[in-house]
Design a protein around this motif. Structure first.
Motif, PDB file in Angstrom:
ATOM      1  N   LEU A   1      30.264  12.770  49.637  1.00  0.00           N
ATOM      2  CA  LEU A   1      30.244  13.487  48.353  1.00  0.00           C
ATOM      3  C   LEU A   1      30.755  14.911  48.486  1.00  0.00           C
ATOM      4  CD1 LEU A   1      26.792  12.283  47.010  1.00  0.00           C
ATOM      5  CD2 LEU A   1      29.015  11.661  46.091  1.00  0.00           C
ATOM      6  N   VAL A   2      30.538  15.528  49.634  1.00  0.00           N
ATOM      7  CA  VAL A   2      30.997  16.902  49.829  1.00  0.00           C
ATOM      8  C   VAL A   2      32.468  16.944  50.208  1.00  0.00           C
ATOM      9  CG1 VAL A   2      30.686  18.951  51.278  1.00  0.00           C
ATOM     10  CG2 VAL A   2      28.711  17.760  50.399  1.00  0.00           C
ATOM     11  N   THR A   3      32.848  16.124  51.170  1.00  0.00           N
ATOM     12  CA  THR A   3      34.204  16.224  51.715  1.00  0.00           C
ATOM     13  C   THR A   3      35.257  15.557  50.837  1.00  0.00           C
ATOM     14  OG1 THR A   3      33.751  14.253  53.051  1.00  0.00           O
ATOM     15  CG2 THR A   3      33.378  16.411  54.074  1.00  0.00           C
TER      16      THR A   3
ATOM     17  N   ASN B   1      26.458  17.750  60.473  1.00  0.00           N
ATOM     18  CA  ASN B   1      27.413  16.636  60.458  1.00  0.00           C
ATOM     19  C   ASN B   1      28.623  16.955  59.583  1.00  0.00           C
ATOM     20  OD1 ASN B   1      25.818  15.045  62.129  1.00  0.00           O
ATOM     21  ND2 ASN B   1      24.638  14.232  60.411  1.00  0.00           N
ATOM     22  N   ILE B   2      28.374  17.604  58.448  1.00  0.00           N
ATOM     23  CA  ILE B   2      29.488  17.948  57.551  1.00  0.00           C
ATOM     24  C   ILE B   2      30.445  18.918  58.230  1.00  0.00           C
ATOM     25  CG2 ILE B   2      30.052  19.146  55.402  1.00  0.00           C
ATOM     26  CD1 ILE B   2      27.363  17.981  54.311  1.00  0.00           C
ATOM     27  N   HIS B   3      29.917  19.964  58.853  1.00  0.00           N
ATOM     28  CA  HIS B   3      30.771  20.978  59.469  1.00  0.00           C
ATOM     29  C   HIS B   3      31.381  20.492  60.777  1.00  0.00           C
ATOM     30  CE1 HIS B   3      30.232  24.633  56.995  1.00  0.00           C
ATOM     31  NE2 HIS B   3      29.176  23.961  56.561  1.00  0.00           N
ATOM     32  N   GLN B   4      30.752  19.552  61.410  1.00  0.00           N
ATOM     33  CA  GLN B   4      31.314  19.020  62.652  1.00  0.00           C
ATOM     34  C   GLN B   4      32.522  18.134  62.378  1.00  0.00           C
ATOM     35  OE1 GLN B   4      28.442  16.883  64.927  1.00  0.00           O
ATOM     36  NE2 GLN B   4      29.517  17.156  66.875  1.00  0.00           N
ATOM     37  N   ASN B   5      32.488  17.404  61.253  1.00  0.00           N
ATOM     38  CA  ASN B   5      33.567  16.483  60.917  1.00  0.00           C
ATOM     39  C   ASN B   5      34.612  17.087  59.997  1.00  0.00           C
ATOM     40  OD1 ASN B   5      32.442  14.267  62.370  1.00  0.00           O
ATOM     41  ND2 ASN B   5      30.943  14.008  60.729  1.00  0.00           N
ATOM     42  N   SER B   6      34.268  18.165  59.310  1.00  0.00           N
ATOM     43  CA  SER B   6      35.211  18.825  58.403  1.00  0.00           C
ATOM     44  C   SER B   6      35.305  20.292  58.767  1.00  0.00           C
ATOM     45  CB  SER B   6      34.744  18.660  56.951  1.00  0.00           C
ATOM     46  OG  SER B   6      35.625  19.326  56.076  1.00  0.00           O
TER      47      SER B   6
END
Length: 1422
Positions: free
Chosen positions: A307-309, A341-346
């Motif tokens: 939902l964020v990315t 997880n969000i900042h690690q992948n994006s």
């Protein structure tokens, strides 16, 4: 169908909406009226309908309206209906996704779904059919997600609020405790048939919802969303081309938003759909059960990531995260992991940065009011800094604002955040250093520059400065957190050396903090500063100073050229450019040693304050300071021995925890070997390796030698007064088997001065070894027997004349042989170990009569020699009697001059006589106790034999029980046994009476025959009594101080033996106590009085006031001895405690700290014994107020004493007693009582009593000091008052303030009257001046009239005053008359009673006389 399903904000809107899809009210009301069986049938029909018509046919009123109306009332239905509904939705959504895939991939319906088409529908074209099917899929997808979200919200609300046993009601701490603490495997809770298994149901529901956002075909469907509307035939595109474009755009839509550069903007319906999925995710996260459901948690975190990315719902998810963080305690760890997880992948995600900025913008008042929310935010900040430190650094400017927040919780989180960031900076440096070594020289500095941008030295120093400022925070919790952060940084070596001196100063200041937590953490920081110090292993100042001198010399030699030449000889390739680099190295070493010396000086300054904390009430201060001092001594801090002495004294503490810690500290320091000490030893032998394998229970010979040397060094440091504590420590170590026999062997070797290797043993070390062996022999007397000739040759040999400690402790070791005397097997006699002609006695008597020994040391030596003779000689009175006769031959000359010429011999013989008298008394008592032990052992042996015989007889009787009748002989035996039991009881009573008679006879013998001269026998010791008394009574004749001290000691010993002599010379003893100029004599008398009180309490009780008077003696030694004697007597109930204890209370403010600490310990011990201090407080206050002391001293004493009053009853009664004293005392004394009232802790009853007794101190409140005291009481009580008693407090405060206001009003009225009178006088003067010019007659008349008026007013006032006085006199007269009448009545009554009593006695006497006369006449006639 042309209508579309619009996702409502509230499910009830579907019944009332006019736009889009609307639920029919008829169907809704019909379902509500149905029963459960009918509803089940309708649900089964809908399942069949969806299977036959397709799962996209949910977009029909016949299906959706029924499911909607059932879900609206889901809580009231059974679990079967709930399971059916969840099954329909999961199966329907999965089937819908499958049909959508088949539709978009092939353009046809799935083969397994057979449909019945009408004739009309067959005529419709293929494009219109595809449009209707896609529209149905689009709307039914929204319907499925809407219904799942609705079920989740209903079920979660039910399980959070309606079920008390659910895990929702439990906090996160309880869940963690159960997960960590409960190791027992509990069986899972079985659900009944009526309960709904929502845990498994929600996992199934979300597993069907999870692939919605991951599916490419759903993205294609949303791209068709604007096109799914009624269109004309000419507007429609061909299906193949449209499908190709859809697939191409769907591939793009499946990628990240960052890769697409946000080219595609979603429609409003799509955003509502995505928000609905987000709401279901966050609703499921609200339940703490999510911590146990790992699969569900991973799915939710992945959905939030998508939902964020992909869909860029940053703002909505940020708001949800912040709202839920403030409510739920279990979410900080989950949200921090999601953001990680969000900042690690994006790489370009900004959600965590935005969340942190929003936290930084929060209002401080809101955070201070919401404790749970601030706690959750602080946990979130700590976890997010560990996971995303770079993001936190970027938003640090916003978070720093919370350092000024009102809530201490958020301040603590920011401080902990700073600590983790500084640790992160250290990790970056280590990574840079490692990678710079590995990388190529071209790319060598690339990583350094990137890391410097993230966290440079300037930001690190700024953070460290902020942490240093927080040492003076208002909250104690924040100060403790700051110190904890600094300790973690110090342990990780993340603190630069330049900050260390200022940091040490701030920590040392916190040692005197009010809070015990702050003090505890400050000491823990100092402990870690020693353990993790950056300098070296041992921190001996002398060693570091020598190294610093060497480094400075090397630098000087290098600069002068000596070092240069040497280095050129060693290495010829040295260039001139390397010379400044070498100088920098030398300077670095010098600065290193200089900073080490500064650090050692800081530790030296700390030890004084920490040693003071050892005597503190709080246990944490004592425990932490013990551990610090132990570590300081292990690191070689030189002045740590001062604190270790105090630790050794803590062995006598009443607290068992402190006692254990003190013993463990002594074990670590003196009875074990540290790792550094093992390194200092030589290379390991086979013996030491074996001892290590056995965990050092049996040390090697080298280790035992080192332990023995440590113990000898301990005795070098300690005073003789502390030898008792060392003896107690050694006894405890022997009980715990911490002192091995190898250490004892090494001590014997040191005592014998046996050299080992090149080690030389001094005479002092051998005497210290003898002292230690005497202490060990108290618990292990068996070590002495094989070493008796060694003790005689060394301990009583040539060194004995010069070394008095060696003789004393050699005698003490020999005395312990008497513990082996009484043999448990030989119960018939007492076996002496030595013959009368043994070598030991000749050596002892030769030392006793040796004149070359200094007289100061001779006293202690002679005591121990006499003690050993009485313990080891079979007839000690004979050998000592002959000694006294030979030594006292010169005394029978009548001239005093000859006696004064022989005063050294006289002092020695008098001392021997006194100590022999005392030892004779104790010897008789010991012999009697040994005889009683022998009797008891005989009785035990006889009782065992009798018990064995009884058991044998019982066994015989049990064999004969089979016989039906008993013989007459057996009956006679049983009767005899019963008679024997009765006779045994009578014998025990007779023996007890005999023992009491024997004790009385012994006391009479000791009282009359040891020291007192008898008529029938000549007593050797009694002949010295008049001489001793003469020396004590006439100091001018016998002017030698040493002679007089020995005479006083012997007189005291005579008095302790006999009550006759005690009564005879008691007055002389107390006159010496007052008038003796020597402080030694006074202190010796006080010590002996302690023994006399125990021996003859009734005789010394009237003289106790004279003992208290010596607490004001000028000599400090006399003061301390009196205080110690009084504490011993009072605490052991030897003296009745009275108001004279105020003299001890004065010692609390003594200039000498030792006396003040002794008096504090006395009152602490006295407070344990019931209500003694409470009973004595009024008398102490009255005595102190009568003495001439300052107000500061009185206040400090009263604060200390009133701190022991903790019971409510005591406070209530003390308030009443103190308030009743106000009318009888002066203002100065009432000030003291008012301050005493402030020292109490008030409750409802006590404050009410204070309010009731207001008239007693009403007139004293005019004084400002007294008024301030009462106002302070009101302020203290206001903090803890209940709302019921607020009126009473306000009333009391108003009364106090009114008194002062009334006084001020009276003064103001008087001033106003004076002003008015002055103004009238001025007006009169002006009128007189004007009238003098016109008429003098009128003026005279006016003056006369005014004077008359004034005189009349004065007369009236005088009459009023006289009338008032007369009324008062009349009232007082009436009162006096009443009192006189009462007294007369009482006297008359008493007189009448006396008269009646006299008459009765007269009648009785007359009767007796007549009876006697009548009896005489009868006898005469008879």
């Amino acid at each position: 169908m042309t209508e579309t399903f619009i996702i409502p904000s509230n499910p009830q809107q579907l019944l009332d909406t006019e736009v889009g899809y609307r639920v029919e009210n008829a169907v809704f009301s019909q379902i509500q009226e149905m029963e459960e069986n009918e509803i089940l049938n309708s649900i089964e029909e809908q399942i069949k309908f969806l299977k036959t018509e397709g799962y996209h046919s949910l977009f029909s009123h016949s299906c959706f309206d029924i499911l909607y109306s059932v879900i609206s009332n889901l809580n009231n239905y059974s679990t079967l209906i709930k399971n059916k509904i969840t099954g329909i939705l999961t199966a329907g959504l999965i089937g819908l996704l499958a049909s959508l895939k088949a539709l978009l991939d092939t353009g046809e319906e799935p083969s397994n779904q057979s449909r019945r088409r009408s004739s009309k529908r067959e005529q419709i074209s293929q494009d219109s059919l595809e449009f209707n099917v896609l529209n149905a899929h689009h709307n039914s997808l929204k319907m499925y997600v809407f219904l799942i979200n609705w079920i989740v919200s209903i079920a979660e609300h039910q399980f959070q609020h309606q079920q008390p046993d659910s895990t929702v009601s439990k906090t996160l701490a309880q869940i963690k405790k159960k997960s960590k603490g409960d190791k027992r495997k509990k069986a899972p809770r079985t659900l009944s048939s009526s309960e709904w298994d929502w845990k498994s149901a929600k996992e199934v529901l979300f597993s069907s919802l999870y692939p919605v956002l991951l599916d490419r075909h759903v993205a294609e469907l949303w791209l068709l969303g604007p096109q799914l509307s009624p269109m004309e035939d000419n507007q429609k595109t061909p299906t193949k081309s449209r499908r190709q474009s859809l697939s191409h755009s769907a591939d793009k839509f499946g990628q990240d938003v960052d890769d697409q550069n946000e080219q595609d903007q979603q429609t409003g319906s799509q955003i509502d759909f995505l928000v609905l999925i987000a709401k279901t995710c966050f609703k499921l996260l609200e339940n703490p059960d999510i911590l146990h459901l790992q699969d569900l948690k991973k799915q939710i975190s992945h959905v939030v990531y998508i939902l964020v990315t992909r869909y860029n719902l940053n703002e909505i998810i940020e708001d949800q995260i912040l709202q839920l963080l403030l409510k739920y305690e279990h979410l900080p760890s989950i949200f921090s992991q999601i953001l990680h997880n969000i900042h690690q992948n994006s790489s370009k995600a900004r959600i965590a940065h935005n969340v942190l900025n929003e936290i930084g913008k929060m209002n401080s008042k809101f955070l201070s009011q919401n404790a749970l929310g601030t706690k959750n935010l602080s946990l979130f900040l700590l976890e997010i800094t560990e996971l995303l430190p770079r993001v936190v650094i970027s938003s640090l400017s916003m978070l720093i604002q919370h350092l000024d927040s009102e809530s201490y919780i958020i301040r603590n989180s920011i401080i902990a955040l700073f600590g983790s960031l500084i640790n992160y900076s250290k990790k970056l440096r280590i990574q840079n250093a490692e990678q710079n070594q590995i990388q190529n020289p071209k790319n060598e500095n690339s990583l350094d520059k990137s890391n410097e941008k993230v966290f440079d030295n300037s930001t690190r120093d700024a953070i460290l400065d902020l942490l240093l400022e927080r040492f003076r925070d208002v909250s104690a919790y924040v100060r403790t957190k700051v110190i904890q952060v600094w300790t973690s940084l110090y342990q990780n070596a993340a603190i630069p050396l330049k900050i260390l001196p200022s940091l040490m100063d701030l920590v040392i200041d916190r040692l005197q903090d009010k809070s015990a937590l702050v003090r505890k953490n400050a000491i823990q920081f100092l402990i870690s500063s020693l353990k993790f110090n950056p300098f070296m292993g041992t921190l001996k100042k002398s060693r570091v100073e020598s190294k610093l001198k060497k480094a400075k010399k090397m630098l000087e030699d290098f600069q002068n050229g000596n070092g240069m030449q040497k280095e050129k000889e060693k290495a010829k390739n040295i260039d001139n450019q390397n010379i400044p680099h070498e100088i920098e190295k030398h300077l670095f070493v010098i600065n290193f040693y200089q900073s080490a010396i500064n650090f050692i000086n800081k530790i030296h300054s700390v030890i004084g304050t920490i040693s003071q904390l050892l005597s503190n009430k709080t246990i944490t201060d004592v425990t932490e300071s013990i551990s610090f001092l132990v570590i300081a001594s292990q690191f070689g801090i030189e002045n740590a021995s001062e604190g270790i002495r105090k630790i050794m004294n803590l062995v006598w503490s009443n607290e068992p925890k402190i006692q254990e810690l003190a013993l463990n500290a002594c074990y670590k320091l003196y009875f074990s070997i540290s790792d550094e000490e093992e390194e200092d030893l030589q290379q390991d032998t086979l013996e030491s390796q074996n001892s290590r394998k056995q965990n050092l229970k049996e040390p090697s010979s080298k280790q035992a030698r080192l332990i023995a040397q440590k113990l000898i060094d301990l005795i070098k440091i300690t005073n003789t007064h502390d030898f008792k504590t060392i003896e107690y420590i050694i006894s405890q170590m022997i009980q715990k088997n911490f002192l091995s026999n190898k250490v004892v062997v090494q001590l014997w070797n040191i005592f014998e001065m046996k050299k080992k290797a090149n080690q030389q043993i001094s005479e002092i070390e051998s005497t210290n070894a003898m002292i230690l062996l005497s202490m060990i022999s108290t618990k292990k007397p068996g070590i002495i027997l094989p070493k008796i000739p060694v003790i005689l040759s060394i301990g009583l040999g040539q060194r004995a004349v010069s070394d008095h400690l060696l003789v004393c402790y050699a005698c003490k070791t020999l005395q312990h042989i008497s513990d082996c005397c009484l043999d448990s097997q030989n119960t018939t006699q007492i076996c002496p170990l030595f013959d009368p002609e043994h070598e030991i006695f000749s050596k002892l008597i030769s030392l006793l009569t040796n004149d070359s020994i200094p007289i100061k040391h001779w006293f202690t030596i002679s005591e121990q020699i006499i003690n050993t003779i009485y313990l080891l000689h079979p007839k000690p009175e004979q050998i000592l009697g002959s000694l006294i006769k030979t030594q006292s031959s010169f005394l029978f000359d009548s001239k005093i001059q000859t006696i004064n010429n022989h005063f050294p011999q006289l002092t020695r013989i008098i001392f021997i006589v006194g100590h022999v008298a005392l030892r004779e008394y104790t010897h008789i008592q010991e012999m009697y106790s040994k005889v009683s032990k022998i009797r008891s052992l005989r009785k035990k042996s006889h009782s065992k034999n009798s018990q064995n015989q009884e058991q044998k007889t019982k066994s015989k009787k049990s064999k004969k029980k089979s016989k039906p009748k008993k013989n007459d002989k057996e009956e006679n035996k049983e009767n005899n046994s019963n008679n024997n039991n009765i006779e045994n009881e009578d014998d025990e009573q007779n023996e007890a009476e005999k023992e009491s008679i024997e004790i009385e006879n012994l006391n009479i013998i000791c009282d009359r025959e040891i020291v007192v001269q008898s008529k029938f026998q000549t007593n050797l010791l009694a002949e010295f009594e008049p001489l001793i008394a003469q020396i004590c009574a006439f100091p001018k004749i016998y002017h030698n101080s040493i002679l007089r001290t020995s005479a006083v000691l012997s007189l005291c010993k005579f008095m302790a033996v006999s009550s006759i002599i005690c009564e005879k010379y008691l007055q002389l003893l107390f006159t010496l106590l007052k008038k003796a100029p020597e402080s030694e004599i006074r202190s010796n008398i006080i010590i002996s009085l302690g023994d006399l009180v125990c021996r003859f309490p009734n005789q010394i009780e009237p003289w106790t006031s004279h003992i208290y008077s010596l607490l004001r003696d000028e000599d400090i030694i006399v003061k301390t001895t009196t205080l110690m004697v009084l504490t011993h007597l009072i605490l052991n109930d030897m003296i009745k405690v009275k108001g004279q204890i105020s003299e001890i209370a004065l010692c609390l403010e003594d200039e000498n700290p030792q006396i003040a600490s002794l008096s504090k310990t006395f009152f602490h011990e006295l407070s344990v014994k019931g209500n003694v201090i409470y009973n004595l407080l009024p008398d102490i206050i009255s005595h102190l107020s009568n003495l001439e002391i300052s107000t500061e001293q009185f206040e400090s004493i009263s604060k200390f004493l009133f701190s022991f009053i903790e019971k409510e009853r005591q406070t209530n009664s003390l308030v009443e007693k103190l308030c009743n004293r106000f009318p009888k005392i002066t203002i100065e004394h009432s000030k003291n009582i008012a301050f005493c009232l402030t020292c109490l802790n008030y409750n409802e009853k006590s404050f009410q009593k204070l309010h009731e007794s207001f008239p007693s101190f009403q007139d004293k409140i005019e004084d400002d000091y007294i008024k301030s005291c009462f106002l302070n009481i009101i302020l203290k009580y206001k903090k803890s008052t209940k709302p019921e008693f607020v009126k009473l407090v306000i009333d009391f405060e108003n009364k106090i303030n009114q008194i002062k206001e009334d006084d001020e009003d009276l003064v103001d009225d008087f001033k106003k009257k004076m002003k008015i009178s002055n103004e009238t006088k001025e007006e009169d003067n002006e009128q007189e001046k004007t009238t003098k010019k016109t008429t003098n007659k009128k003026t005279t008349n006016k003056k006369t009239t005014k004077r008359k008026q004034q005189k009349q007013q004065i007369r009236k006032q005088i009459r009023k005053q006289q009338t008032r006085k007369q009324i008062r006199k009349q009232q007082t007269r009436k009162q006096i008359r009443k009192q006189i009448r009462k007294q007369i009545r009482k006297l008359n009554q008493n007189h009448i009673q006396i008269h009646i009593h006299i008459q009765n006695q007269i009648h009785i006497q007359i009767k007796i006389i007549f009876s006697f006369f009548f009896f005489f006449i009868l006898t005469f006639f008879l």
